[in-house]
Design an enzyme around this catalytic site. Structure first.
Site, short mmCIF file in Angstrom:
data_model
loop_
_atom_site.label_atom_id
_atom_site.label_comp_id
_atom_site.label_asym_id
_atom_site.label_seq_id
_atom_site.Cartn_x
_atom_site.Cartn_y
_atom_site.Cartn_z
N HIS A 8 -2.72 -14.97 2.72
CA HIS A 8 -0.99 -14.99 2.94
C HIS A 8 -0.35 -16.01 3.02
CE1 HIS A 8 -2.40 -11.10 4.05
NE2 HIS A 8 -1.40 -10.58 3.36
N GLY A 55 2.06 -10.92 -4.13
CA GLY A 55 1.10 -10.33 -3.33
C GLY A 55 2.26 -9.30 -3.12
N ASP A 60 -1.53 -8.08 -5.07
CA ASP A 60 -2.29 -7.32 -4.57
C ASP A 60 -2.86 -5.92 -4.94
OD1 ASP A 60 -2.29 -9.28 -2.54
OD2 ASP A 60 -0.74 -8.46 -1.65
N ASP A 80 -3.89 -13.33 6.99
CA ASP A 80 -3.57 -13.98 7.73
C ASP A 80 -3.10 -12.39 9.10
OD1 ASP A 80 -1.71 -14.75 10.77
OD2 ASP A 80 0.06 -14.90 9.09
N HIS A 87 3.99 -5.87 3.06
CA HIS A 87 3.15 -5.31 1.85
C HIS A 87 1.57 -4.94 2.59
CE1 HIS A 87 1.52 -9.10 1.73
NE2 HIS A 87 0.89 -8.66 0.87
N ASP A 90 -0.28 -2.55 1.23
CA ASP A 90 -0.96 -2.82 -0.46
C ASP A 90 -2.42 -4.00 -0.26
OD1 ASP A 90 1.05 -1.97 -1.69
OD2 ASP A 90 1.41 -4.03 -1.94
N ARG A 96 -10.21 -1.16 0.49
CA ARG A 96 -10.64 -0.76 0.96
C ARG A 96 -11.48 -0.51 -0.88
NH1 ARG A 96 -7.09 2.82 0.34
NH2 ARG A 96 -6.27 2.83 2.65
#
Length: 128
Positions: A8, A55, A60, A80, A87, A90, A96
């Site tokens: 980030h 990203g 991402d 962060d 986003h 995402d 996950r």
């Protein structure tokens, strides 16, 4: 190993410092990164990095697609947690996917260093 590097905005300096410190380890592997992060790391280290989009512009998700297809072995994603990310869905999907696919994921500097040291010591479990 195939390693993705993501950070980030407020963690860009940290991932650059990490890449500089572990350049000798990282250069032995195939590296991928989201756009801005990859550009910054390449500029500071000279490492060869395959860059995705930024990203927020889908990078991402591109990394997530690689995870889903079994094309990554490790992800270092310096997040962060104190700043809202536009986003965030995402980011959550990527985290996950790493859990579902059993892909090691470092989300802070200390966990990243542990994983990079294990790679350097050649004790990183690749057959689990």
């Amino acid at each position: 190993m195939r390693i993705a590097l993501i950070a980030h905005d407020k963690k860009k300096d940290s991932i650059i410092k990490l890449a500089i410190k572990y350049k000798d380890v990282l250069q032995k592997h195939e590296l991928f990164a989201t756009g801005t992060t990859g550009t910054l790391i390449m500029g500071e280290t000279g490492l060869n990095i395959i860059r995705m989009k930024s990203g927020p512009l889908g990078g991402d998700q591109q990394i997530g697609s690689m995870v889903a297809e079994g094309k990554l072995d490790l992800i270092i994603f310096l997040r962060d947690p104190l700043t809202a990310q536009p986003h965030e869905p995402d980011v959550s999907a990527l985290l996950r996917l790493c859990d579902v696919q059993n892909i090691p994921l470092a989300t802070n500097k200390k966990s990243a260093e542990i994983m990079l040291r294990a790679l350097d010591d050649n004790i990183f479990p690749t057959d689990l």
